[in-house]
Design an enzyme around this catalytic site. Sequence first.
Site, PDB file in Angstrom:
ATOM      1  N   LYS A   1      -2.809  16.197  46.000  1.00 29.80           N
ATOM      2  CA  LYS A   1      -3.760  15.754  44.827  1.00 29.80           C
ATOM      3  C   LYS A   1      -5.100  16.446  45.284  1.00 29.80           C
ATOM      4  CE  LYS A   1      -1.243  11.425  44.847  1.00 29.80           C
ATOM      5  NZ  LYS A   1      -1.314   9.910  45.312  1.00 29.80           N
TER       6      LYS A   1
ATOM      7  N   GLN B   1      -4.779   6.018  48.762  1.00 28.97           N
ATOM      8  CA  GLN B   1      -3.236   6.385  48.804  1.00 28.97           C
ATOM      9  C   GLN B   1      -2.598   5.084  49.588  1.00 28.97           C
ATOM     10  OE1 GLN B   1      -1.613   9.290  48.121  1.00 28.97           O
ATOM     11  NE2 GLN B   1       0.124   8.118  48.506  1.00 28.97           N
TER      12      GLN B   1
ATOM     13  N   ASP C   1      -6.255   5.061  39.311  1.00 25.80           N
ATOM     14  CA  ASP C   1      -4.688   4.824  39.599  1.00 25.80           C
ATOM     15  C   ASP C   1      -4.296   3.598  38.353  1.00 25.80           C
ATOM     16  OD1 ASP C   1      -3.085   6.200  41.145  1.00 25.80           O
ATOM     17  OD2 ASP C   1      -3.783   5.189  42.934  1.00 25.80           O
TER      18      ASP C   1
END
Length: 304
Positions: free
Chosen positions: A63, A107, A130
């Site tokens: 990422k 994460q 997200d």
Amino acid sequence: MASHSSQEGKQANIIDGKAIAQTIRSEIAAEVSQLSQKYGKVPGLAVVIVGSRKDSQSYVSMKRKACNEVGIKSFDVDLPEQVSEAELMSKIHELNAIPDVHGILVQLPLPKHINEERILGEISIEKDVDGFHPLNIGKLAMKGREPLFLPCTPKGCLELLSRSGISVKGKRAVVVGRSNIVGLPVSLLLLKADATVTIVHSHTSNAESIIREADIVIAAAGQAMMIKGGWIKPGAAVIDVGTNAVDDPSRKSGYRLVGDVNFDEACKVAGCITPVPGGVGPMTVAMLLKNTLEGAKRAMEQPQ
Ligand code: NDP
């Protein structure tokens, strides 16, 4: 879309997620450079990792690398496994307050002593790239409300359909799986796009016959090749989110990745299908970048 020939001579179009994601990344890079010229600033994404799980570390480095490639500034936050929930929370509050951070990604999974739900709920919804904040999911579910961000994998599935020229409106869609990160939000997105949506889950008794009615199948069960070719309606569009490792002694690694759909069988029946790997996976990262860009544009165009 490329074609995949089968023994019977029928063929499904293969939706090349890798190529589509690359196109999207180039579009994002161009927009980032325009923003930089206009405002003298670039979008910023904070990628937070706790602990040293190998899989999480490789997702995070992917990422961060993807950010750098399109000109998004990555703010790296690496915390030790034993960090307390309170310390992580204060880090999130700190990131919420930094104007150059337009997106915050934590994460998952977090270590067991930290409550994920509480942490995700602390991310400012303006930075929830997200799309997992309950307020964003709630707005996605409600008619007439627009969430600030859509969850990346579901958004990637819809983008694959639209960029492959597949319309959703009025179609029968079946989603296999109902998780908070894939199945549920992708169902809500399809509904918002005017599909007639059925959700299949582990307690559904006649999954096969329900899936066979679908013009669009989104498979997100995490069950290797559970959907057979005979379960697919001829000509259907199949988006396979599933990413399952199965033993493969012929590979150096000893395993290979397969989807939730039996790809070889489905290719003989479906109109189009995503491969695993190379389908939905690359789109998830591209959508994370896109969400960060969108968050940055909102912040730069309407400064507080
Ligand atoms: P979860 O395990 O959280 O959810 C799986 C869902 O599938 C559940 O709703 C479960 O039902 C349902 N399910 C399980 N078995 C069956 C079955 N036999 N028949 C019907 N439904 C079933 O998984 P995720 O949603 O997190 O992920 C799904 C898959 O997608 C995984 O393979 C994952 O690796 C992959 N993935 C890929 C991504 C990408 O970028 N390519 C991103 C995220 C996930 P119930 O609710 O009843 O338990």
